[in-house]
Every structure is written in C-alpha cells, then in structure tokens.
Design a protein around this motif. Structure first.
Motif, short mmCIF file in Angstrom:
data_model
loop_
_atom_site.label_atom_id
_atom_site.label_comp_id
_atom_site.label_asym_id
_atom_site.label_seq_id
_atom_site.Cartn_x
_atom_site.Cartn_y
_atom_site.Cartn_z
N ASN A 70 70.19 10.49 5.94
CA ASN A 70 71.63 10.58 5.70
C ASN A 70 72.29 11.53 6.70
N TYR A 71 71.65 12.67 6.96
CA TYR A 71 72.18 13.63 7.92
C TYR A 71 72.32 12.98 9.30
N LEU A 72 71.30 12.26 9.72
CA LEU A 72 71.35 11.60 11.03
C LEU A 72 72.44 10.54 11.08
N VAL A 73 72.56 9.74 10.03
CA VAL A 73 73.60 8.70 9.99
C VAL A 73 74.99 9.34 10.01
N GLN A 74 75.17 10.43 9.28
CA GLN A 74 76.46 11.14 9.30
C GLN A 74 76.81 11.62 10.70
N ASN A 75 75.80 11.87 11.52
CA ASN A 75 76.01 12.34 12.88
C ASN A 75 75.91 11.21 13.90
N GLU A 76 76.16 9.98 13.42
CA GLU A 76 76.32 8.78 14.24
C GLU A 76 75.05 8.28 14.91
N TYR A 77 73.91 8.55 14.27
CA TYR A 77 72.64 7.97 14.72
C TYR A 77 72.28 6.81 13.80
N THR A 78 71.58 5.86 14.34
CA THR A 78 70.89 4.85 13.55
C THR A 78 69.46 5.34 13.39
N VAL A 79 68.87 5.16 12.21
CA VAL A 79 67.49 5.57 11.96
C VAL A 79 66.67 4.32 11.69
N VAL A 80 65.52 4.22 12.33
CA VAL A 80 64.58 3.15 12.06
C VAL A 80 63.28 3.80 11.60
N SER A 81 62.88 3.52 10.37
CA SER A 81 61.67 4.06 9.78
C SER A 81 60.65 2.93 9.69
N ILE A 82 59.47 3.14 10.28
CA ILE A 82 58.53 2.03 10.44
C ILE A 82 57.25 2.20 9.62
N ASP A 83 56.66 1.06 9.26
CA ASP A 83 55.30 1.01 8.72
C ASP A 83 54.31 1.05 9.88
N TYR A 84 53.13 1.49 9.59
CA TYR A 84 52.01 1.29 10.50
C TYR A 84 50.77 1.07 9.65
N ARG A 85 49.74 0.53 10.27
CA ARG A 85 48.53 0.24 9.52
C ARG A 85 47.83 1.54 9.16
N LEU A 86 47.46 1.67 7.90
CA LEU A 86 46.76 2.86 7.42
C LEU A 86 45.26 2.65 7.50
N GLY A 87 44.55 3.71 7.72
CA GLY A 87 43.09 3.64 7.82
C GLY A 87 42.66 3.48 9.27
N LEU A 88 41.75 4.32 9.70
CA LEU A 88 41.27 4.24 11.07
C LEU A 88 40.28 3.09 11.18
N LYS A 89 40.29 2.41 12.33
CA LYS A 89 39.35 1.32 12.55
C LYS A 89 37.95 1.89 12.67
N GLU A 90 37.00 1.12 12.19
CA GLU A 90 35.60 1.54 12.31
C GLU A 90 35.18 1.48 13.77
N ALA A 91 34.34 2.42 14.17
CA ALA A 91 33.83 2.41 15.55
C ALA A 91 32.85 1.26 15.71
N SER A 92 32.89 0.60 16.85
CA SER A 92 31.99 -0.54 17.10
C SER A 92 30.71 -0.07 17.71
#
Length: 92
Positions: A70-92
C-alpha cells in the motif's frame, strides 16, 4: 487466468490482479499486481517483490505485506509479488 479484487488499507485502495505466469510440471506459478486504478492505464515504476523463506516456505500474498504494498502504491509504484517453486532440487 486473471482475477481481480480491490484491497483497501490505510486511506488508499488499490487494485490487485492475479495472473498465471508459468506452469512447471504440475505446479502453477502466479503473480499478483498491485496498483492504483489510475496507474493501470499508464506506465509506472515497478517493484518486484520476492518473499523470503529460503525456498522452503512462504507465500506471495501474506497479509503482513499489504501495508508495504500500500505504501508503494501510494507513492505511485506498481508492485508485482511473485510465486516461485519451493524446495531445493535434489543434486544429481
């Protein structure tokens, strides 16, 4: 998929839209865009928010983040909040 909602916090309301941006295997990744209504029709500076959690836990839309967004939007920014995959990949 696109969905929308209005979130009112403090003295400002912003528009939240959710977009599917990637599918990895059987996992769908989404992003939320937060902007003032008048920002949607014109270019604005953007902050890309990546939640903490050491790739093990967390979420892009935890309520405790909303005052910050909200603070960022009030100061004329757009905010993009993203998902990412959780859990580290197993080592091969």
């Amino acid at each position: 998929m696109v969905s929308g909602s209005v979130y009112a916090q403090m003295d400002t309301a912003f528009i939240k839209t959710t977009h599917l941006f990637s599918v990895k295997g059987n996992e769908s990744l989404y992003l939320d865009q937060y902007a003032a209504r008048e920002q949607l029709a014109q270019p604005a500076p953007c902050v890309i928010f990546v939640f903490g959690g050491a790739f093990a836990r967390g979420s892009r839309d935890v309520p405790k983040y909303m005052p910050y967004f909200n603070y960022l939007v009030q100061n004329e920014y757009t905010v993009v909040s993203i998902d990412y995959r959780l859990g580290l990949k197993e080592a091969s």
